[in-house]
Design a protein around this motif. Structure first.
Motif, PDB file in Angstrom:
ATOM      1  N   ALA A   1       0.834  -1.202   0.000  1.00 43.16           N
ATOM      2  CA  ALA A   1       0.000   0.000   0.000  1.00 43.16           C
ATOM      3  C   ALA A   1       0.869   1.253   0.000  1.00 43.16           C
ATOM      4  CB  ALA A   1      -0.928  -0.010   1.205  1.00 43.16           C
ATOM      5  N   ALA A   2       1.978   1.219   0.730  1.00 42.28           N
ATOM      6  CA  ALA A   2       2.895   2.355   0.758  1.00 42.28           C
ATOM      7  C   ALA A   2       3.501   2.593  -0.625  1.00 42.28           C
ATOM      8  CB  ALA A   2       3.990   2.119   1.785  1.00 42.28           C
ATOM      9  N   ALA A   3       3.884   1.524  -1.309  1.00 42.84           N
ATOM     10  CA  ALA A   3       4.467   1.651  -2.645  1.00 42.84           C
ATOM     11  C   ALA A   3       3.447   2.216  -3.633  1.00 42.84           C
ATOM     12  CB  ALA A   3       4.968   0.287  -3.124  1.00 42.84           C
ATOM     13  N   LEU A   4       2.193   1.751  -3.521  1.00 41.27           N
ATOM     14  CA  LEU A   4       1.139   2.263  -4.395  1.00 41.27           C
ATOM     15  C   LEU A   4       0.902   3.748  -4.139  1.00 41.27           C
ATOM     16  CD1 LEU A   4      -1.134   1.882  -6.445  1.00 41.27           C
ATOM     17  CD2 LEU A   4      -2.609   1.126  -4.563  1.00 41.27           C
ATOM     18  N   ALA A   5       0.887   4.145  -2.857  1.00 40.44           N
ATOM     19  CA  ALA A   5       0.676   5.557  -2.517  1.00 40.44           C
ATOM     20  C   ALA A   5       1.801   6.425  -3.063  1.00 40.44           C
ATOM     21  CB  ALA A   5       0.563   5.714  -1.004  1.00 40.44           C
ATOM     22  N   LYS A   6       3.031   5.935  -3.002  1.00 39.60           N
ATOM     23  CA  LYS A   6       4.157   6.703  -3.541  1.00 39.60           C
ATOM     24  C   LYS A   6       3.960   6.986  -5.019  1.00 39.60           C
ATOM     25  CE  LYS A   6       7.722   5.197  -0.274  1.00 39.60           C
ATOM     26  NZ  LYS A   6       8.995   4.439  -0.090  1.00 39.60           N
ATOM     27  N   ARG A   7       3.433   6.000  -5.744  1.00 39.50           N
ATOM     28  CA  ARG A   7       3.183   6.197  -7.173  1.00 39.50           C
ATOM     29  C   ARG A   7       2.015   7.159  -7.393  1.00 39.50           C
ATOM     30  NH1 ARG A   7       4.002   0.510  -7.242  1.00 39.50           N
ATOM     31  NH2 ARG A   7       1.744   0.156  -7.448  1.00 39.50           N
ATOM     32  N   GLU A   8       0.939   6.960  -6.635  1.00 36.01           N
ATOM     33  CA  GLU A   8      -0.254   7.792  -6.813  1.00 36.01           C
ATOM     34  C   GLU A   8      -0.006   9.235  -6.390  1.00 36.01           C
ATOM     35  OE1 GLU A   8      -3.349   7.015  -8.027  1.00 36.01           O
ATOM     36  OE2 GLU A   8      -2.559   5.064  -8.641  1.00 36.01           O
ATOM     37  N   TRP A   9       0.878   9.430  -5.417  1.00 29.49           N
ATOM     38  CA  TRP A   9       1.118  10.758  -4.853  1.00 29.49           C
ATOM     39  C   TRP A   9       2.419  11.384  -5.371  1.00 29.49           C
ATOM     40  CZ3 TRP A   9       0.013   9.368   0.994  1.00 29.49           C
ATOM     41  CH2 TRP A   9      -1.348   9.051   1.128  1.00 29.49           C
ATOM     42  N   ALA A  10       2.861  10.944  -6.523  1.00 29.14           N
ATOM     43  CA  ALA A  10       4.149  11.414  -7.044  1.00 29.14           C
ATOM     44  C   ALA A  10       4.194  12.932  -7.194  1.00 29.14           C
ATOM     45  CB  ALA A  10       4.431  10.743  -8.391  1.00 29.14           C
ATOM     46  N   ASP A  11       3.049  13.549  -7.446  1.00 29.45           N
ATOM     47  CA  ASP A  11       3.015  15.000  -7.667  1.00 29.45           C
ATOM     48  C   ASP A  11       2.645  15.792  -6.411  1.00 29.45           C
ATOM     49  OD1 ASP A  11       3.588  14.551 -10.357  1.00 29.45           O
ATOM     50  OD2 ASP A  11       1.466  14.388 -10.884  1.00 29.45           O
ATOM     51  N   LEU A  12       2.489  15.115  -5.281  1.00 26.91           N
ATOM     52  CA  LEU A  12       2.002  15.794  -4.081  1.00 26.91           C
ATOM     53  C   LEU A  12       3.102  16.137  -3.077  1.00 26.91           C
ATOM     54  CD1 LEU A  12      -1.336  13.870  -3.354  1.00 26.91           C
ATOM     55  CD2 LEU A  12      -1.022  16.069  -4.499  1.00 26.91           C
ATOM     56  N   ASP A  13       4.328  15.712  -3.317  1.00 27.21           N
ATOM     57  CA  ASP A  13       5.439  16.001  -2.406  1.00 27.21           C
ATOM     58  C   ASP A  13       5.122  15.543  -0.986  1.00 27.21           C
ATOM     59  OD1 ASP A  13       7.910  16.876  -1.530  1.00 27.21           O
ATOM     60  OD2 ASP A  13       7.242  18.934  -1.184  1.00 27.21           O
ATOM     61  N   ILE A  14       4.861  14.236  -0.850  1.00 32.99           N
ATOM     62  CA  ILE A  14       4.518  13.644   0.446  1.00 32.99           C
ATOM     63  C   ILE A  14       5.534  12.563   0.788  1.00 32.99           C
ATOM     64  CG2 ILE A  14       2.803  12.300   1.720  1.00 32.99           C
ATOM     65  CD1 ILE A  14       0.686  13.540  -0.117  1.00 32.99           C
ATOM     66  N   SER A  15       6.005  12.563   2.019  1.00 35.58           N
ATOM     67  CA  SER A  15       6.894  11.507   2.491  1.00 35.58           C
ATOM     68  C   SER A  15       6.053  10.321   2.949  1.00 35.58           C
ATOM     69  CB  SER A  15       7.751  12.022   3.647  1.00 35.58           C
ATOM     70  OG  SER A  15       8.574  10.972   4.146  1.00 35.58           O
ATOM     71  N   VAL A  16       6.275   9.160   2.353  1.00 36.41           N
ATOM     72  CA  VAL A  16       5.503   7.960   2.658  1.00 36.41           C
ATOM     73  C   VAL A  16       6.416   6.924   3.302  1.00 36.41           C
ATOM     74  CG1 VAL A  16       4.097   6.097   1.708  1.00 36.41           C
ATOM     75  CG2 VAL A  16       3.941   8.393   0.735  1.00 36.41           C
ATOM     76  N   ARG A  17       5.989   6.400   4.424  1.00 34.39           N
ATOM     77  CA  ARG A  17       6.762   5.406   5.160  1.00 34.39           C
ATOM     78  C   ARG A  17       5.885   4.212   5.515  1.00 34.39           C
ATOM     79  NH1 ARG A  17      12.338   6.427   5.057  1.00 34.39           N
ATOM     80  NH2 ARG A  17      12.717   8.663   5.373  1.00 34.39           N
ATOM     81  N   GLY A  18       6.548   3.148   5.966  1.00 33.02           N
ATOM     82  CA  GLY A  18       5.848   1.988   6.486  1.00 33.02           C
ATOM     83  C   GLY A  18       5.958   1.959   8.005  1.00 33.02           C
ATOM     84  N   VAL A  19       4.993   1.329   8.654  1.00 35.20           N
ATOM     85  CA  VAL A  19       5.017   1.227  10.112  1.00 35.20           C
ATOM     86  C   VAL A  19       6.314   0.602  10.598  1.00 35.20           C
ATOM     87  CG1 VAL A  19       3.950   0.032  12.067  1.00 35.20           C
ATOM     88  CG2 VAL A  19       2.514   1.181  10.384  1.00 35.20           C
ATOM     89  N   ASN A  20       6.841  -0.352   9.829  1.00 38.51           N
ATOM     90  CA  ASN A  20       8.033  -1.089  10.266  1.00 38.51           C
ATOM     91  C   ASN A  20       9.328  -0.291  10.114  1.00 38.51           C
ATOM     92  OD1 ASN A  20       8.054  -1.093   7.486  1.00 38.51           O
ATOM     93  ND2 ASN A  20       8.785  -3.204   7.299  1.00 38.51           N
ATOM     94  N   GLU A  21       9.277   0.948   9.621  1.00 38.56           N
ATOM     95  CA  GLU A  21      10.492   1.737   9.444  1.00 38.56           C
ATOM     96  C   GLU A  21      10.925   2.457  10.717  1.00 38.56           C
ATOM     97  OE1 GLU A  21      11.107   3.913   5.774  1.00 38.56           O
ATOM     98  OE2 GLU A  21       9.222   3.073   5.006  1.00 38.56           O
ATOM     99  N   GLY A  22      10.121   2.325  11.765  1.00 35.97           N
ATOM    100  CA  GLY A  22      10.527   2.825  13.076  1.00 35.97           C
ATOM    101  C   GLY A  22      10.842   4.304  13.096  1.00 35.97           C
ATOM    102  N   ARG A  23      12.011   4.645  13.619  1.00 37.57           N
ATOM    103  CA  ARG A  23      12.381   6.045  13.823  1.00 37.57           C
ATOM    104  C   ARG A  23      12.399   6.848  12.528  1.00 37.57           C
ATOM    105  NH1 ARG A  23      14.327   7.604  18.669  1.00 37.57           N
ATOM    106  NH2 ARG A  23      14.636   5.984  20.240  1.00 37.57           N
ATOM    107  N   ARG A  24      12.658   6.223  11.404  1.00 32.34           N
ATOM    108  CA  ARG A  24      12.667   6.956  10.130  1.00 32.34           C
ATOM    109  C   ARG A  24      11.277   7.489   9.778  1.00 32.34           C
ATOM    110  NH1 ARG A  24      15.270   3.017   5.853  1.00 32.34           N
ATOM    111  NH2 ARG A  24      13.990   1.540   7.031  1.00 32.34           N
ATOM    112  N   ALA A  25      10.232   6.879  10.371  1.00 32.57           N
ATOM    113  CA  ALA A  25       8.863   7.315  10.102  1.00 32.57           C
ATOM    114  C   ALA A  25       8.454   8.501  10.969  1.00 32.57           C
ATOM    115  CB  ALA A  25       7.895   6.151  10.326  1.00 32.57           C
ATOM    116  N   ILE A  26       9.289   8.859  11.948  1.00 30.16           N
ATOM    117  CA  ILE A  26       8.977   9.975  12.854  1.00 30.16           C
ATOM    118  C   ILE A  26      10.155  10.941  12.846  1.00 30.16           C
ATOM    119  CG2 ILE A  26       8.267  10.646  15.177  1.00 30.16           C
ATOM    120  CD1 ILE A  26       6.241   8.833  13.938  1.00 30.16           C
ATOM    121  N   ARG A  27      10.145  11.872  11.909  1.00 34.41           N
ATOM    122  CA  ARG A  27      11.242  12.825  11.819  1.00 34.41           C
ATOM    123  C   ARG A  27      11.077  13.942  12.850  1.00 34.41           C
ATOM    124  NH1 ARG A  27      10.554  14.005   5.454  1.00 34.41           N
ATOM    125  NH2 ARG A  27       8.614  14.778   6.366  1.00 34.41           N
ATOM    126  N   GLU A  28      12.192  14.514  13.232  1.00 29.32           N
ATOM    127  CA  GLU A  28      12.177  15.542  14.271  1.00 29.32           C
ATOM    128  C   GLU A  28      11.383  16.776  13.867  1.00 29.32           C
ATOM    129  OE1 GLU A  28      15.362  18.189  16.901  1.00 29.32           O
ATOM    130  OE2 GLU A  28      16.049  16.461  15.730  1.00 29.32           O
TER     131      GLU A  28
END
Length: 236
Positions: free
Chosen positions: A75-102
């Motif tokens: 689902a994350a990979a599909l969203a990255k493709r669908e949102w290519a023009d929206l400038d959105i950072s997409v992560r997976g739950v399993n990415e841990g700290r990388r999913a919560i930037r300061e």
């Protein structure tokens, strides 16, 4: 503190329901809520179009300082493709700290399940008091094989969230909540949908059946299986 000036009415189409959910979410955030859940319980509903509308609203409110987090890598990979023009950072739950930037100001978690509760709790701790919004969580869909301790952890986690928006079609009506309004049970009549009762907390299926038996002599706690049938009843 932001206030809702006019009462919101039950939506008669999916687009209005999504718009109501987005407005209710940002109103809850403005009023200080940081753990928020939105749940549109329509049959066979695809979550990505809903998430897209939320993503656009998050871009408007937070620029690119927020994260969209998916439970499923596909689902994350599909969203990255669908949102290519929206400038959105997409992560997976399993990415841990990388999913919560300061520098992130908010987090949108799309369709998490009970399997990810432990990971979600860790992300929530990292998020601190920043808005953490779950859209269409499926925390009850892995009940089979889920141990008592896991169910208790799931319930404890879910109970810390404020429901900003909830709508569930029933055979003879609907269960609905649009923040900051109370939970409402609506019934289908010859004139269309009409409000039946307001309650301070989300009623169970048994509570809803009891209300319908008292008011109409019928039961209506069962989930309606036709989205179009529901909106046809609303628009009469």
């Amino acid at each position: 503190m932001t206030q809702s000036l006019e009462p919101v009415l039950l939506p008669d189409n999916l687009e209005d329901a999504i718009a109501q959910a987005i407005n209710a979410t940002h109103l809850a955030i403005a009023n200080g809520a940081t753990r928020i859940v939105v749940d549109l319980r329509f049959p066979e509903l695809k979550v990505l179009p809903i998430a897209t509308e939320f993503a656009v609203s998050f871009n408007q409110n937070y620029g690119n300082n927020w994260q969209a987090i998916f439970a499923d890598a596909g689902a994350a990979a599909l969203a990255k493709r669908e949102w290519a023009d929206l400038d959105i950072s997409v992560r997976g739950v399993n990415e841990g700290r990388r999913a919560i930037r300061e520098d992130d100001r908010a987090f949108l978690i799309i369709e998490p399940t009970s399997v990810e509760v432990e990971q979600l709790e860790k992300l929530l701790q990292l998020a601190g008091d920043r808005p953490f919004v779950m859209v269409n969580p499926r925390l009850e869909n892995s009940e089979v094989g889920l141990g008592l301790a896991a169910r208790q952890m799931r319930d404890r986690f879910f109970n810390t969230f404020e429901t900003a928006y909830y709508i569930k079609p029933l055979e003879l009506g609907a269960l609905w909540r649009c923040y900051p309004q109370t939970w409402q049970v609506w019934q289908q009549t010859e004139l269309g949908m009409e409000p039946m009762a307001e309650v301070s907390q989300r009623p169970s299926s048994e509570d809803i059946d009891r209300l319908f038996r008292q008011k109409t002599g019928q039961r209506s706690g069962n989930f309606l299986e036709s989205l179009q049938q529901f909106f046809n009843a609303l628009s009469r």
